[in-house]
Design a protein around this motif. Sequence first.
Motif, PDB file in Angstrom:
ATOM      1  N   ASP A 135     -50.463 -41.847 121.908  1.00 30.93           N
ATOM      2  CA  ASP A 135     -51.895 -41.557 122.057  1.00 30.93           C
ATOM      3  C   ASP A 135     -52.198 -41.339 123.541  1.00 30.93           C
ATOM      4  O   ASP A 135     -52.119 -42.274 124.341  1.00 30.93           O
ATOM      5  CB  ASP A 135     -52.698 -42.725 121.486  1.00 30.93           C
ATOM      6  N   ASP A 146     -58.769 -36.646 124.567  1.00 27.84           N
ATOM      7  CA  ASP A 146     -58.090 -37.726 123.852  1.00 27.84           C
ATOM      8  C   ASP A 146     -57.421 -37.144 122.600  1.00 27.84           C
ATOM      9  O   ASP A 146     -58.097 -36.502 121.790  1.00 27.84           O
ATOM     10  CB  ASP A 146     -59.179 -38.756 123.464  1.00 27.84           C
ATOM     11  N   HIS A 209     -64.652 -41.295 117.990  1.00 27.83           N
ATOM     12  CA  HIS A 209     -65.755 -41.573 118.927  1.00 27.83           C
ATOM     13  C   HIS A 209     -66.134 -40.317 119.681  1.00 27.83           C
ATOM     14  O   HIS A 209     -65.284 -39.443 119.913  1.00 27.83           O
ATOM     15  CB  HIS A 209     -65.296 -42.647 119.933  1.00 27.83           C
ATOM     16  N   HIS A 216     -65.156 -43.510 125.576  1.00 26.03           N
ATOM     17  CA  HIS A 216     -65.677 -43.803 124.242  1.00 26.03           C
ATOM     18  C   HIS A 216     -67.199 -43.747 124.259  1.00 26.03           C
ATOM     19  O   HIS A 216     -67.850 -44.598 124.847  1.00 26.03           O
ATOM     20  CB  HIS A 216     -65.182 -45.181 123.765  1.00 26.03           C
ATOM     21  N   GLU A 242     -59.535 -39.440 114.275  1.00 24.76           N
ATOM     22  CA  GLU A 242     -58.243 -40.089 114.514  1.00 24.76           C
ATOM     23  C   GLU A 242     -57.907 -41.096 113.421  1.00 24.76           C
ATOM     24  O   GLU A 242     -57.752 -42.289 113.689  1.00 24.76           O
ATOM     25  CB  GLU A 242     -58.233 -40.735 115.896  1.00 24.76           C
ATOM     26  N   GLU A 274     -54.621 -37.638 116.016  1.00 24.09           N
ATOM     27  CA  GLU A 274     -55.965 -37.537 116.614  1.00 24.09           C
ATOM     28  C   GLU A 274     -56.187 -36.182 117.285  1.00 24.09           C
ATOM     29  O   GLU A 274     -55.328 -35.693 118.021  1.00 24.09           O
ATOM     30  CB  GLU A 274     -56.130 -38.636 117.673  1.00 24.09           C
TER      31      GLU A 274
HETATM   32  N1  MF3 Z   1     -56.716 -43.556 122.995  1.00 28.00           N
HETATM   33  C1  MF3 Z   1     -57.393 -44.521 122.170  1.00 28.00           C
HETATM   34  C2  MF3 Z   1     -58.393 -43.764 121.332  1.00 28.00           C
HETATM   35  O1  MF3 Z   1     -57.997 -42.854 120.675  1.00 28.00           O
HETATM   36  C3  MF3 Z   1     -58.039 -45.592 122.974  1.00 28.00           C
HETATM   37  C4  MF3 Z   1     -57.073 -46.410 123.684  1.00 28.00           C
HETATM   38  S1  MF3 Z   1     -57.883 -47.592 124.595  1.00 28.00           S
HETATM   39  C5  MF3 Z   1     -56.637 -48.184 125.537  1.00 28.00           C
HETATM   40  O2  MF3 Z   1     -59.564 -43.997 121.306  1.00 28.00           O
HETATM   41  F1  MF3 Z   1     -57.160 -48.926 126.429  1.00 28.00           F
HETATM   42  F2  MF3 Z   1     -55.787 -48.825 124.760  1.00 28.00           F
HETATM   43  F3  MF3 Z   1     -56.006 -47.180 126.094  1.00 28.00           F
END
Ligand code: MF3
Length: 289
Positions: A135, A146, A209, A216, A242, A274
């Motif tokens: 991710d 993201d 999100h 976020h 996601e 995602e």
């Molecule tokens: N990338 C994640 C998402 O899809 C969020 C990760 S938060 C972290 O929302 F701090 F773990 F990187």
Amino acid sequence: MILNRNDQCWCNSGKKYKKCHIEFDEKLAAYKAKGHEVPSIDMIKNSEQIEGIRESAKINNAVLDLVQEKIKVGMNTEEINKLVHDLTVNSGAIPAPLNYGGFPKSVCVSINDVVCHGIPSEDTILMDGDIVNVDVSTIYNGYYSDASRMFMIGNVSEEDSKLVRVAKECLDKGLEAVKPWGFLGDVGAAIQEHAEANGFSVVRAFGGHGVGIEFHEDPFVAHVGKRGEGMLLVPGMVFTIEPMLNQGDYEVFVDEDDEWTVFTEDGGYSAQWEYTVLVTEDGAEIIAY
Ligand code: MF3
Ligand code: CO
């Protein structure tokens, strides 16, 4: 905000309100009056912001392409972290996970029964048969993108590769359900139906999100739901889809020691893909994948 017809529009287009978003705002107000949840103005990105998010996503996509090229059996997940970190920084960008709420690394790597937020480590080695989510999230010029992909290491069982495939199909069905003047519940319903028809459960505790100006943002994008319910979708909204699918029950727990790693409660495997998506005038566009 009360705008007069001849004021400049709130969207920064430079146009007069009456020539720009006035009808749009009236349409939103009508949905709201009928009891629908509608997006606030800060959930609607203008063209400059969308361009910024696109540029961020170009780097994010290239980073995931690099991971896809290099990932292999025997690799430790700190090596993935280094690939992500170095290409992001060398592209003039910042890995969004690093120090986000105290997260210690530049990418999340989640293997098998880890649902999400796996922390890269030299001690975590990719083994034959593993299913792995990587991710990646990028900040470029202040704009966030993201996305995540699954990777199958060596020979993956039929059962586990079905989970990976159906999770991707769910993401694509969720994407297809994104329509301007549709609803977030349309997206959740499409995902939930396909997951459950294939015998998998959909994680409730985490969702997609809004994204772009922050990592976020609102809205929360549930991967379950009912058609015609949830927030109204309008052009200019940017959010992630996601879905996390589990082989067993959808319940999860967070590791008590590292306070990040999310596991399935029952030990069944979990898969997630995602996209960052833009709602357009006639559907949706994938920005990061
Ligand atoms: N990338 C994640 C998402 O899809 C969020 C990760 S938060 C972290 O929302 F701090 F773990 F990187
Ligand atoms: Co996300």
